[in-house]
Enzyme design. Structure first.
Site, PDB file in Angstrom:
ATOM      1  N   GLU A 249       0.857  -1.188   0.000  1.00 16.98           N
ATOM      2  CA  GLU A 249       0.000   0.000   0.000  1.00 16.98           C
ATOM      3  C   GLU A 249       0.885   1.227   0.000  1.00 16.98           C
ATOM      4  OE1 GLU A 249      -2.961   0.274   3.067  1.00 16.98           O
ATOM      5  OE2 GLU A 249      -3.261  -1.883   3.105  1.00 16.98           O
ATOM      6  N   LYS A 251       2.413   4.400   1.511  1.00 10.10           N
ATOM      7  CA  LYS A 251       2.579   4.832   2.904  1.00 10.10           C
ATOM      8  C   LYS A 251       2.372   6.343   2.941  1.00 10.10           C
ATOM      9  CE  LYS A 251       5.482   4.386   6.996  1.00 10.10           C
ATOM     10  NZ  LYS A 251       5.170   5.691   7.554  1.00 10.10           N
ATOM     11  N   ARG A 256      -2.341   9.184  11.755  1.00 11.16           N
ATOM     12  CA  ARG A 256      -3.122   7.948  11.807  1.00 11.16           C
ATOM     13  C   ARG A 256      -4.352   8.152  12.683  1.00 11.16           C
ATOM     14  NH1 ARG A 256      -0.437   2.135  12.791  1.00 11.16           N
ATOM     15  NH2 ARG A 256      -2.262   0.803  12.648  1.00 11.16           N
ATOM     16  N   ARG A 271      -3.178   7.636  17.529  1.00  9.48           N
ATOM     17  CA  ARG A 271      -2.524   6.407  17.968  1.00  9.48           C
ATOM     18  C   ARG A 271      -2.083   6.491  19.410  1.00  9.48           C
ATOM     19  NH1 ARG A 271       2.592   5.640  14.182  1.00  9.48           N
ATOM     20  NH2 ARG A 271       3.565   4.675  15.967  1.00  9.48           N
ATOM     21  N   GLU A 301      -5.197   6.971   7.339  1.00  5.72           N
ATOM     22  CA  GLU A 301      -4.256   8.071   7.543  1.00  5.72           C
ATOM     23  C   GLU A 301      -4.906   9.341   6.999  1.00  5.72           C
ATOM     24  OE1 GLU A 301      -1.326   7.223   8.970  1.00  5.72           O
ATOM     25  OE2 GLU A 301       0.082   8.824   8.493  1.00  5.72           O
ATOM     26  N   ARG A 418       4.437  -4.831  17.033  1.00  6.25           N
ATOM     27  CA  ARG A 418       5.208  -4.539  15.835  1.00  6.25           C
ATOM     28  C   ARG A 418       5.769  -5.864  15.347  1.00  6.25           C
ATOM     29  NH1 ARG A 418       7.423   0.162  14.295  1.00  6.25           N
ATOM     30  NH2 ARG A 418       7.151   1.182  16.298  1.00  6.25           N
TER      31      ARG A 418
HETATM   32  P1  AMP Z   1       6.097   4.738  11.291  1.00  4.48           P
HETATM   33  O1  AMP Z   1       5.376   5.834  12.054  1.00  4.48           O
HETATM   34  O2  AMP Z   1       7.225   5.206  10.459  1.00  4.48           O
HETATM   35  O3  AMP Z   1       6.438   3.551  12.187  1.00  4.48           O
HETATM   36  O4  AMP Z   1       5.074   4.136  10.219  1.00  4.48           O
HETATM   37  C1  AMP Z   1       3.870   3.577  10.587  1.00  4.48           C
HETATM   38  C2  AMP Z   1       2.770   4.565  10.308  1.00  4.48           C
HETATM   39  O5  AMP Z   1       2.577   4.741   8.907  1.00  4.48           O
HETATM   40  C3  AMP Z   1       1.416   4.099  10.759  1.00  4.48           C
HETATM   41  O6  AMP Z   1       1.248   4.290  12.149  1.00  4.48           O
HETATM   42  C4  AMP Z   1       0.480   4.961   9.954  1.00  4.48           C
HETATM   43  O7  AMP Z   1       0.291   6.196  10.617  1.00  4.48           O
HETATM   44  C5  AMP Z   1       1.273   5.277   8.696  1.00  4.48           C
HETATM   45  N1  AMP Z   1       0.698   4.748   7.450  1.00  4.48           N
HETATM   46  C6  AMP Z   1       0.649   5.449   6.312  1.00  4.48           C
HETATM   47  N2  AMP Z   1       0.099   4.725   5.329  1.00  4.48           N
HETATM   48  C7  AMP Z   1      -0.220   3.522   5.852  1.00  4.48           C
HETATM   49  C8  AMP Z   1      -0.815   2.336   5.328  1.00  4.48           C
HETATM   50  N3  AMP Z   1      -1.187   2.248   4.052  1.00  4.48           N
HETATM   51  N4  AMP Z   1      -0.970   1.287   6.180  1.00  4.48           N
HETATM   52  C9  AMP Z   1      -0.604   1.365   7.471  1.00  4.48           C
HETATM   53  N5  AMP Z   1      -0.040   2.460   8.018  1.00  4.48           N
HETATM   54  C10 AMP Z   1       0.164   3.536   7.220  1.00  4.48           C
END
Ligand code: AMP
Length: 585
Positions: A249, A251, A256, A271, A301, A418
């Site tokens: 998907e 990102k 979130r 979150r 998101e 995680r």
């Molecule tokens: P990180 O904050 O770098 O650990 O990345 C995880 C975060 O990416 C999640 O908590 C979401 O806020 C965001 N995110 C963006 N697009 C997606 C997606 N398609 N699926 C899941 N999370 C996503």
């Protein structure tokens, strides 16, 4: 239960640094409590009256609390305030002064837990004219019948300083010890992860045992701890780890949001369990009007978009929607679109236990998409080349990378964990070996030269969720602009601590300590073995921790992350191992 008995347990918990001992003390307390009392005791041990996701207005200013202490003990306000400056803790001041006064008092009514709870609720709900005065009097009333220990904890609770050191994980351990066995611990944790309500889990266990805990389900209105992704350094490794085939998907770089859609209302949670409904009223409205069922919990998101071109805007734009005030104009000025990516519950069915593709198709089936809400872009890829194509498309569309998601039968939604069922891959992985880090501020060093009078550098820590401890990883002095430096003391002031917080391990001693609360985004050149930092101490090499070299603040305060959602020490260790051989600091 008498509040004096509870206070003694809090004191015993606070007096030990051994997590095992703390667990045993708490387990003893839990066994002694009725199920209903236990629920409230768990909230109180976290300094709250309700679960984390319910907003609370208890926070009384120190001055007001000190006035209540002066009122009950008869010690002049100036003297009480002077003592508070010395100790930095109104709880200690109350304890000392109440102890002195107690020797002279003959009559007082015993303070029960129920009376404390109802007193605290009255304090919380006092508003309108002269509410400060009334809050002060209600507290004084409770203090009047308190012993020294009770006074200590009452004042800590109302000022938001209740840190007996019992992290959520310790409370879950204690529940297992009190009412079942270690083997049941994962199921107890799951009940917590899908409800975010420790008190509810405790009460259910105490009244109905493990059978009742297993019966706790996903429910609209109880936020679910979010599932998180692991990272890998290349698309090829991502696809290989997923067994050669996976979903990818876009990102999105936004905020979130977990939406709880009920028959008549919608609530949006961040979150870190804050209620964001008033920050995204347009999204809430679109979700309700475009939802074809009765009830659902979905995730997505929220990203700022340019409505004329449909293009996604930088992350900074959507942060205007996190403000406390002036939301009406921010809603107009910064339109957003929610890209939905998961469905955890729909019309009575817990979907967290269903595989990803099934959840995804349920999600697509229950909404009519509109300008304000849409599905995240997704494609199932079967080779690294297809994955690389998708990654390029994601970047062209203005996204920060991709999220790969397992399509196996076992690809459930793992609340609060995680793992490799989701793997993220971002564009910055191209330029540097490491991802950015989200680190908690635990200390500050006074500046010198140009930075005299402000903080010159910060001591930053990662979090170890297994032990509930923050471990230092770098001293951060780069990437701050003048305006940020000027605002830093204000940003951190409420979290100042007179000594090293119990939840922090550090070999460095900063000029000022802070309770972990503020999270900053940091990038670094690499991770190296470090003799001075305590992160992942001994896990790579005996006697060595891990440190981030040449850390730089990116300018992003991660208001959306709680300190416990900082980069974990295990992730830092994994990043260290991924980057290959490294130098010592
Ligand atoms: P990180 O904050 O770098 O650990 O990345 C995880 C975060 O990416 C999640 O908590 C979401 O806020 C965001 N995110 C963006 N697009 C997606 C997606 N398609 N699926 C899941 N999370 C996503």
């Amino acid at each position: 239960m008498l509040f004096s008995e509870l206070s003694e347990y809090f004191d015993r918990t606070e007096s030990t640094s051994s997590r095992l001992e703390m667990t045993t003390v708490l387990a003893e307390l839990f066994r002694k409590s009725t199920p209903e009392d236990l629920r409230h005791i768990i909230y109180l041990s976290q300094g709250k009256l309700r679960p984390d996701f319910c907003p609370e207005e208890l926070g009384m200013a120190d001055r007001l609390v000190l006035r209540a202490v002066s009122f009950t003990t008869g010690v002049p306000e100036e003297e009480v305030e002077r003592l508070a400056v010395d100790t930095g803790d109104p709880g200690r001041v109350a304890e000392v002064l109440v102890a002195k006064k107690k020797q002279m008092t003959l009559f007082s009514e015993p303070l029960t837990l129920d009376r404390v709870l109802s007193g605290l609720r009255t304090i919380e709900s006092s508003d309108g004219r002269e509410s400060q005065e009334r809050k002060m009097k209600h507290l004084a009333n409770l203090l009047h019948d308190s012993g020294p220990l009770e006074a200590r904890y009452l004042c800590r609770i109302v000022t938001g300083r209740m840190r007996v050191g019992a992290a959520a994980m310790t409370i879950l351990d204690a529940l297992a010890e009190a009412f079942s066995t270690k083997e049941d611990r994962p199921e107890i944790e799951r009940a917590y992860n899908i409800t975010c309500d420790l008190g509810l889990v405790g009460m259910t266990m105490a009244s109905g045992g493990m059978d009742a805990v297993r019966g706790i389900g996903v429910k609209v209105g109880n936020p679910i701890k979010v599932m998180l992704a692991e990272r890998l350094p290349s698309i090829a490794e991502v696809v290989a780890k997923m067994g050669g085939r996976c979903a990818m998907e876009y990102k999105y770089d936004g905020i979130r949001v977990q939406a709880h859609i009920g028959p008549d209302s919608v609530k949006l949670y961040s979150r870190r369990l804050e209620d964001l409904t008033s920050n995204f009223p347009d999204v809430a409205e679109s979700l309700r009007s475009r939802f074809k069922g009765e009830e659902a919990i979905i995730e997505g998101e929220c990203v700022a978009v340019d409505t004329s071109t449909g293009r996604m805007q930088p992350f900074q734009n959507v942060t205007h929607r996190r403000r406390k005030h002036g939301m009406d104009s921010a809603v107009k000025e910064y339109p957003v679109r929610m890209f939905m990516f998961d469905c955890l519950f729909a019309d009575g069915e817990d979907l967290t236990v269903r595989p990803y593709l099934e959840r995804r198709s349920r999600l697509a089936g229950v909404f009519d998409v509109s300008d304000g809400i849409g599905m995240s872009v997704m494609r199932v890829v079967g080779s690294p080349e297809e994955g690389a194509d998708f990654f390029r498309e994601a970047l062209d569309a203005g996204c920060e990378g991709i999220m790969a998601k397992s399509v196996d039968e076992g690809s459930v939604y793992r609340a609060g964990s995680r793992g490799f069922l989701w793997i993220k891959y971002k564009k910055d992985y191209h330029s540097s070996m490491t991802d950015s880090f989200d680190l908690a501020v635990v200390g500050a060093f006074y500046g010198m030269g140009k930075r005299a009078g402000v903080y010159g550098a910060l001591l930053m820590a990662a979090y170890d969720p297994d032990s509930g401890v923050f471990e230092t990883v770098c001293k951060l002095g780069t990437g701050f602009d003048d305006a940020f430096l000027k605002n830093l003391p204000e940003l951190l002031e409420d979290h100042r601590s007179t000594e090293r917080p119990r939840s922090v391990t550090s070999k460095m001693v900063p000029d000022v300590w802070f309770e972990p609360a503020v999270v900053l985004e940091v990038v670094g050149a690499e991770i190296s073995l470090s003799p001075i930092h305590t992160a992942a101490m001994g896990s790579v090499k005996e006697g060595s921790g891990l440190g981030i070299r040449f850390p730089r603040f990116t300018g992003r305060v991660r208001e959306d992350k709680s300190p416990e959602q900082s980069t974990s020490t295990r992730e830092i260790e994994e990043m260290y191992l991924l980057q290959g051989p490294s130098s010592e600091e």
